[in-house]
Write a protein that holds these residues in place. Structure first.
Motif, PDB file in Angstrom:
ATOM      1  N   CYS A 114       2.112  -6.197 -18.740  1.00 29.87           N
ATOM      2  CA  CYS A 114       2.490  -7.516 -18.219  1.00 29.87           C
ATOM      3  C   CYS A 114       2.296  -7.569 -16.712  1.00 29.87           C
ATOM      4  O   CYS A 114       2.806  -6.726 -15.987  1.00 29.87           O
ATOM      5  N   ASN A 157       2.759 -10.715 -15.218  1.00 28.54           N
ATOM      6  CA  ASN A 157       3.243 -12.061 -14.913  1.00 28.54           C
ATOM      7  C   ASN A 157       3.999 -12.093 -13.581  1.00 28.54           C
ATOM      8  O   ASN A 157       4.712 -11.145 -13.240  1.00 28.54           O
ATOM      9  N   ARG A 160       6.538 -14.681 -11.313  1.00 27.38           N
ATOM     10  CA  ARG A 160       7.326 -15.910 -11.204  1.00 27.38           C
ATOM     11  C   ARG A 160       7.821 -16.066  -9.778  1.00 27.38           C
ATOM     12  O   ARG A 160       7.909 -15.088  -9.027  1.00 27.38           O
ATOM     13  N   PRO A 171      13.346 -12.643 -13.612  1.00 25.82           N
ATOM     14  CA  PRO A 171      12.517 -11.582 -13.026  1.00 25.82           C
ATOM     15  C   PRO A 171      11.159 -11.509 -13.709  1.00 25.82           C
ATOM     16  O   PRO A 171      11.009 -11.910 -14.866  1.00 25.82           O
ATOM     17  N   SER A 172      10.177 -10.960 -12.996  1.00 26.05           N
ATOM     18  CA  SER A 172       8.843 -10.817 -13.585  1.00 26.05           C
ATOM     19  C   SER A 172       8.245  -9.468 -13.202  1.00 26.05           C
ATOM     20  O   SER A 172       8.650  -8.836 -12.223  1.00 26.05           O
ATOM     21  N   CYS A 173       7.272  -9.039 -13.981  1.00 29.69           N
ATOM     22  CA  CYS A 173       6.728  -7.684 -13.846  1.00 29.69           C
ATOM     23  C   CYS A 173       5.759  -7.530 -12.675  1.00 29.69           C
ATOM     24  O   CYS A 173       5.689  -6.462 -12.068  1.00 29.69           O
ATOM     25  N   CYS A 199       3.368 -12.824 -19.723  1.00 26.90           N
ATOM     26  CA  CYS A 199       4.749 -12.431 -20.020  1.00 26.90           C
ATOM     27  C   CYS A 199       4.905 -11.984 -21.480  1.00 26.90           C
ATOM     28  O   CYS A 199       4.432 -12.648 -22.397  1.00 26.90           O
ATOM     29  N   LEU A 200       5.601 -10.860 -21.635  1.00 27.80           N
ATOM     30  CA  LEU A 200       5.877 -10.312 -22.968  1.00 27.80           C
ATOM     31  C   LEU A 200       7.327 -10.572 -23.384  1.00 27.80           C
ATOM     32  O   LEU A 200       7.790 -10.041 -24.385  1.00 27.80           O
ATOM     33  N   ASP A 201       8.035 -11.336 -22.575  1.00 28.54           N
ATOM     34  CA  ASP A 201       9.397 -11.815 -22.868  1.00 28.54           C
ATOM     35  C   ASP A 201      10.462 -10.719 -22.858  1.00 28.54           C
ATOM     36  O   ASP A 201      11.483 -10.850 -23.527  1.00 28.54           O
ATOM     37  N   ARG A 202      10.194  -9.635 -22.125  1.00 33.69           N
ATOM     38  CA  ARG A 202      11.245  -8.629 -21.908  1.00 33.69           C
ATOM     39  C   ARG A 202      11.355  -8.397 -20.394  1.00 33.69           C
ATOM     40  O   ARG A 202      11.449  -7.278 -19.913  1.00 33.69           O
ATOM     41  N   CYS A 203      11.350  -9.500 -19.703  1.00 28.19           N
ATOM     42  CA  CYS A 203      11.178  -9.547 -18.253  1.00 28.19           C
ATOM     43  C   CYS A 203      12.206  -8.725 -17.479  1.00 28.19           C
ATOM     44  O   CYS A 203      11.874  -8.081 -16.490  1.00 28.19           O
TER      45      CYS A 203
HETATM   46  S1  FES Z   1       7.373 -11.155 -16.822  1.00 30.12           S
HETATM   47 FE1  FES Z   1       6.814  -9.267 -17.765  1.00 30.12          FE
HETATM   48  S2  FES Z   1       7.766  -9.371 -19.685  1.00 30.12           S
HETATM   49 FE2  FES Z   1       8.146 -11.302 -18.817  1.00 30.12          FE
END
Ligand code: FES
Length: 106
Positions: free
Chosen positions: A10, A12, A14, A20-22, A54-58
């Motif tokens: 990920c 992503n 934001r 939070p984002s990766c 995003c993999l939704d485990r942000c």
């Molecule tokens: S931003 Fe990486 S999992 Fe959502």
């Protein structure tokens, strides 16, 4: 299965103040490191490591997921990424890197 392993990283990003984002946690650098190492080790066609949204485990990021097993990881440093490559990619072993893995349910 076309790839022996297919790893999604990920990247992503934001805005501040949002979930939070990766990306800001260093996932682009980890992805670049892993791709470079796979090239150095001679893996080209059988292993695919690529960016994802995003993999939704942000909140647990940076987050990666690998198929065909559907295993989740949180690799945070180049050292983590190297352990991931040495154990999971090269030997298909996860026991030595349990600390880098995420539970299916979180
Ligand atoms: S931003 Fe990486 S999992 Fe959502």
């Amino acid at each position: 299965m076309y790839f022996k392993k297919h790893v999604f990283v990920c990247e992503n990003v934001r805005a501040e103040g949002e979930r939070p984002s990766c990306g800001p946690k260093g996932s682009p650098q980890l992805l670049a490191y892993m791709k470079k190492r796979l090239q150095e080790l001679g893996f080209k066609d059988k292993i695919r490591i690529q960016r994802s949204g995003c993999l939704d485990r942000c909140e647990l990021g940076p987050v990666q997921v690998s198929y065909p097993e559907g295993l989740w990881f949180s690799l945070k440093t180049k050292e983590d990424a190297e352990e991931f490559i040495q154990n999971y990619i090269l030997k298909n072993e996860t026991t030595p890197i349990r600390r880098l893995m995420l539970e299916d349910e979180a």
